[in-house]
Design a protein around this motif. Structure first.
Motif, PDB file in Angstrom:
ATOM      1  N   GLN A  65       0.854  -1.196   0.000  1.00  0.00           N
ATOM      2  CA  GLN A  65       0.029   0.035  -0.080  1.00  0.00           C
ATOM      3  C   GLN A  65       0.753   1.275  -0.022  1.00  0.00           C
ATOM      4  O   GLN A  65       0.305   2.227  -0.487  1.00  0.00           O
ATOM      5  CB  GLN A  65      -0.955   0.030   1.164  1.00  0.00           C
ATOM      6  N   THR A  66       1.957   1.111   0.486  1.00  0.00           N
ATOM      7  CA  THR A  66       2.934   2.343   0.563  1.00  0.00           C
ATOM      8  C   THR A  66       3.432   2.738  -0.835  1.00  0.00           C
ATOM      9  O   THR A  66       3.414   3.683  -1.384  1.00  0.00           O
ATOM     10  CB  THR A  66       4.113   2.136   1.119  1.00  0.00           C
ATOM     11  N   TYR A  82       1.451   1.904  -3.544  1.00  0.00           N
ATOM     12  CA  TYR A  82       0.185   2.519  -4.341  1.00  0.00           C
ATOM     13  C   TYR A  82       0.284   4.100  -3.664  1.00  0.00           C
ATOM     14  O   TYR A  82      -0.290   4.875  -4.599  1.00  0.00           O
ATOM     15  CB  TYR A  82      -1.020   1.752  -3.994  1.00  0.00           C
ATOM     16  N   TYR A 101       1.675   4.388   9.067  1.00  0.00           N
ATOM     17  CA  TYR A 101       1.503   2.784   8.986  1.00  0.00           C
ATOM     18  C   TYR A 101       1.209   2.285  10.275  1.00  0.00           C
ATOM     19  O   TYR A 101       0.668   1.078  10.195  1.00  0.00           O
ATOM     20  CB  TYR A 101       2.719   2.285   8.223  1.00  0.00           C
ATOM     21  N   ARG A 125      -3.428   1.756  11.246  1.00  0.00           N
ATOM     22  CA  ARG A 125      -4.030   1.363   9.860  1.00  0.00           C
ATOM     23  C   ARG A 125      -5.507   2.030   9.881  1.00  0.00           C
ATOM     24  O   ARG A 125      -5.743   2.257   8.668  1.00  0.00           O
ATOM     25  CB  ARG A 125      -3.997  -0.155  10.012  1.00  0.00           C
ATOM     26  N   GLY A 144      -7.168   7.562   3.062  1.00  0.00           N
ATOM     27  CA  GLY A 144      -7.361   6.988   2.058  1.00  0.00           C
ATOM     28  C   GLY A 144      -8.823   7.214   1.538  1.00  0.00           C
ATOM     29  O   GLY A 144      -8.841   7.633   0.266  1.00  0.00           O
ATOM     30  N   CYS A 187      -5.269   4.197  -7.774  1.00  0.00           N
ATOM     31  CA  CYS A 187      -4.347   3.619  -6.797  1.00  0.00           C
ATOM     32  C   CYS A 187      -4.634   3.673  -5.300  1.00  0.00           C
ATOM     33  O   CYS A 187      -4.294   2.798  -4.587  1.00  0.00           O
ATOM     34  CB  CYS A 187      -3.055   4.754  -6.984  1.00  0.00           C
ATOM     35  N   ALA A 232      -4.812   0.707  -2.578  1.00  0.00           N
ATOM     36  CA  ALA A 232      -4.042   0.711  -1.150  1.00  0.00           C
ATOM     37  C   ALA A 232      -5.096   0.662   0.042  1.00  0.00           C
ATOM     38  O   ALA A 232      -4.493   0.017   0.809  1.00  0.00           O
ATOM     39  CB  ALA A 232      -3.570   2.519  -1.242  1.00  0.00           C
ATOM     40  N   ASN A 233      -6.216   1.234  -0.217  1.00  0.00           N
ATOM     41  CA  ASN A 233      -7.240   0.705   0.936  1.00  0.00           C
ATOM     42  C   ASN A 233      -7.569  -0.629   0.852  1.00  0.00           C
ATOM     43  O   ASN A 233      -7.845  -1.091   2.052  1.00  0.00           O
ATOM     44  CB  ASN A 233      -8.642   1.867   0.577  1.00  0.00           C
ATOM     45  N   LYS A 234      -7.600  -1.328  -0.302  1.00  0.00           N
ATOM     46  CA  LYS A 234      -7.836  -2.688  -0.256  1.00  0.00           C
ATOM     47  C   LYS A 234      -6.903  -3.404   0.246  1.00  0.00           C
ATOM     48  O   LYS A 234      -7.030  -4.456   1.345  1.00  0.00           O
ATOM     49  CB  LYS A 234      -7.881  -3.058  -1.403  1.00  0.00           C
ATOM     50  N   ALA A 235      -5.448  -3.160   0.208  1.00  0.00           N
ATOM     51  CA  ALA A 235      -4.306  -3.816   1.034  1.00  0.00           C
ATOM     52  C   ALA A 235      -4.327  -3.231   2.441  1.00  0.00           C
ATOM     53  O   ALA A 235      -3.937  -4.144   3.229  1.00  0.00           O
ATOM     54  CB  ALA A 235      -2.998  -3.234   0.339  1.00  0.00           C
ATOM     55  N   ILE A 236      -4.765  -2.002   2.857  1.00  0.00           N
ATOM     56  CA  ILE A 236      -4.681  -1.637   4.180  1.00  0.00           C
ATOM     57  C   ILE A 236      -5.641  -2.538   4.875  1.00  0.00           C
ATOM     58  O   ILE A 236      -5.435  -2.962   5.927  1.00  0.00           O
ATOM     59  CB  ILE A 236      -4.843  -0.215   4.308  1.00  0.00           C
TER      60      ILE A 236
END
Length: 136
Positions: free
Chosen positions: A6-7, A9, A61, A64, A71, A114, A118-122
């Motif tokens: 996510q970083t 993205y 980070y 979260r 985000g 993007c 990133a929000n999906k990975a978070i």
């Protein structure tokens, strides 16, 4: 934990919002002059605000949930920017300010993609931490 996906993205979203606005023009006006975001303080402020939110979110980070909220706020900001562009290009009648649209008008779409990734990975990281906490 800066090495997470996510970083990457969020960094790409910050580069799109903060750097590419100086490279790509937003539109061409009636006199064939290229109009960039740096010429209008509204667009410049919205783009740089989006880039700043992305950079702040990178360094959050450890928290979260606040990273996820930042985000979402950034996605809303980019939708507002996209709405202003649509209003600017479609609501004006005839051959006025916007003669030919440039690639700079779709930069918020790339930034939204993007930020959504990133929000999906978070969210995935948060779910992983919750599942490990349940096992304790």
């Amino acid at each position: 934990m800066i090495q997470r996906i996510q970083t990457l993205y969020l960094l790409v979203a910050a580069i799109i919002s903060g750097g590419l606005i100086f490279v790509f023009h937003l539109w061409t006006d009636g006199s064939e002059a290229l109009v960039y975001a740096k010429e209008d303080y509204t667009f410049l402020g919205l783009f740089l605000g989006s880039a700043l939110l992305s950079l702040i979110s990178i360094f959050k980070y450890k928290a979260r949930k606040s990273q996820f909220i930042l985000g979402r706020l950034n996605i809303i900001l980019n939708f507002i920017l996209l709405g202003v562009f649509v209003y600017q290009s479609l609501n004006l009648s005839g051959e006025t300010n916007v003669s030919e649209k440039g690639i700079g008008m779709i930069l918020p779409v790339f930034s939204i993609v993007c930020l959504a990734l990133a929000n999906k990975a978070i969210k995935k990281d948060e779910d992983l931490v919750k599942s490990v906490d349940r096992l304790r």
